[in-house]
Motif scaffolding. Structure first.
Motif, short mmCIF file in Angstrom:
data_model
loop_
_atom_site.label_atom_id
_atom_site.label_comp_id
_atom_site.label_asym_id
_atom_site.label_seq_id
_atom_site.Cartn_x
_atom_site.Cartn_y
_atom_site.Cartn_z
N HIS A 96 -0.69 -0.94 8.76
CA HIS A 96 0.70 -0.75 8.14
C HIS A 96 1.30 -1.99 7.75
O HIS A 96 1.48 -3.09 8.57
CB HIS A 96 1.73 -0.22 9.21
CG HIS A 96 1.65 1.27 9.61
ND1 HIS A 96 1.95 2.23 8.80
CD2 HIS A 96 0.60 1.68 10.59
CE1 HIS A 96 1.50 3.44 9.52
NE2 HIS A 96 0.55 3.07 10.46
N PRO A 97 1.42 -2.32 6.47
CA PRO A 97 2.16 -3.55 6.08
C PRO A 97 3.65 -3.61 6.32
O PRO A 97 4.40 -2.30 6.47
CB PRO A 97 2.03 -3.28 4.36
CG PRO A 97 1.98 -2.02 4.15
CD PRO A 97 1.43 -1.33 5.47
N SER B 135 7.56 -5.87 6.64
CA SER B 135 8.22 -6.85 5.86
C SER B 135 8.68 -7.83 7.28
O SER B 135 9.01 -9.16 6.95
CB SER B 135 9.37 -6.57 5.11
OG SER B 135 10.12 -5.83 5.35
N GLY C 4 1.65 -7.24 4.39
CA GLY C 4 0.48 -6.76 3.81
C GLY C 4 -0.92 -7.57 4.21
O GLY C 4 -2.04 -6.99 3.95
N LEU D 263 -1.94 -5.49 1.27
CA LEU D 263 -1.63 -3.88 1.47
C LEU D 263 -0.11 -3.62 1.02
O LEU D 263 0.74 -4.49 1.14
CB LEU D 263 -1.77 -3.23 2.86
CG LEU D 263 -2.98 -3.32 3.42
CD1 LEU D 263 -3.00 -2.77 4.74
CD2 LEU D 263 -3.99 -2.49 2.62
N THR D 264 -0.06 -2.60 0.22
CA THR D 264 1.44 -2.28 -0.16
C THR D 264 1.72 -0.92 0.46
O THR D 264 2.83 -0.53 0.41
CB THR D 264 1.53 -2.01 -1.67
OG1 THR D 264 0.57 -1.23 -2.07
CG2 THR D 264 1.41 -3.52 -2.28
N SER D 265 0.78 -0.23 1.06
CA SER D 265 0.90 1.27 1.76
C SER D 265 -0.08 1.08 3.03
O SER D 265 -1.02 0.26 3.03
CB SER D 265 0.73 2.28 0.67
OG SER D 265 -0.72 2.30 0.37
N PRO D 266 0.27 2.14 3.86
CA PRO D 266 -0.83 2.10 4.92
C PRO D 266 -2.17 2.38 4.72
O PRO D 266 -2.55 2.71 3.81
CB PRO D 266 -0.22 3.42 5.89
CG PRO D 266 1.03 3.40 5.35
CD PRO D 266 1.24 3.09 4.20
N LEU D 267 -2.98 1.84 5.58
CA LEU D 267 -4.60 2.13 5.27
C LEU D 267 -5.13 2.63 6.71
O LEU D 267 -5.29 1.98 7.52
CB LEU D 267 -5.20 0.55 5.06
CG LEU D 267 -6.59 0.57 5.00
CD1 LEU D 267 -7.21 1.67 3.79
CD2 LEU D 267 -7.25 -0.69 4.86
N ASN E 296 -7.87 4.23 -4.85
CA ASN E 296 -7.65 4.44 -3.33
C ASN E 296 -8.42 3.46 -2.52
O ASN E 296 -9.61 3.62 -2.85
CB ASN E 296 -7.43 5.95 -2.96
CG ASN E 296 -6.79 6.81 -3.75
OD1 ASN E 296 -5.57 6.37 -4.11
ND2 ASN E 296 -7.10 7.83 -4.61
#
Length: 107
Positions: A3-4, A6, A46, A51-55, A99
């Motif tokens: 998870h990215p 902040s 990230g 990353l800008t969304s979970p992987l 993706n």
């Protein structure tokens, strides 16, 4: 799953409360949890993957073979298999729609 985040400190508190366990790894560049047979990692801004969304990572028996298989089927390699410590190899590929897919092999 990665998870990215902040704010690593705030995210660490939330995920510790959610998972009910303290971090297994707690570094300025990464915080990792192990809970219920799952790995959850927090990457500030990230991390090196940007990353800008979970992987999510798919567990595979042979990461190099699986990278070869999915690239033959049309994926492209973003990050070649690499040892990330603890006997774990990871790689990332990109599907034809852009993706990101994570592949993980535990030795």
């Amino acid at each position: 799953m990665l998870h990215p985040v902040s704010d690593l400190g705030r995210a660490k508190a939330v995920y510790a409360a959610l998972l009910g366990v303290p971090p297994r790894s707690d570094e300025p560049c990464y915080v990792g949890f192990e809970a219920a047979g799952q790995h959850v990692g927090l990457l500030p801004d990230g991390g090196p993957l940007g990353l800008t969304s979970p992987l999510a990572y798919w567990h595979v028996d042979d990461v190099e073979a699986k990278v070869a298989e999915v690239t033959a089927a049309g994926a492209t390699v973003k990050n070649a298999p690499a040892d990330v410590g603890g006997g774990r190899l990871v790689a990332t590929v990109i599907d034809p729609d852009g993706n990101l897919i994570g592949l993980l092999q535990d030795r």
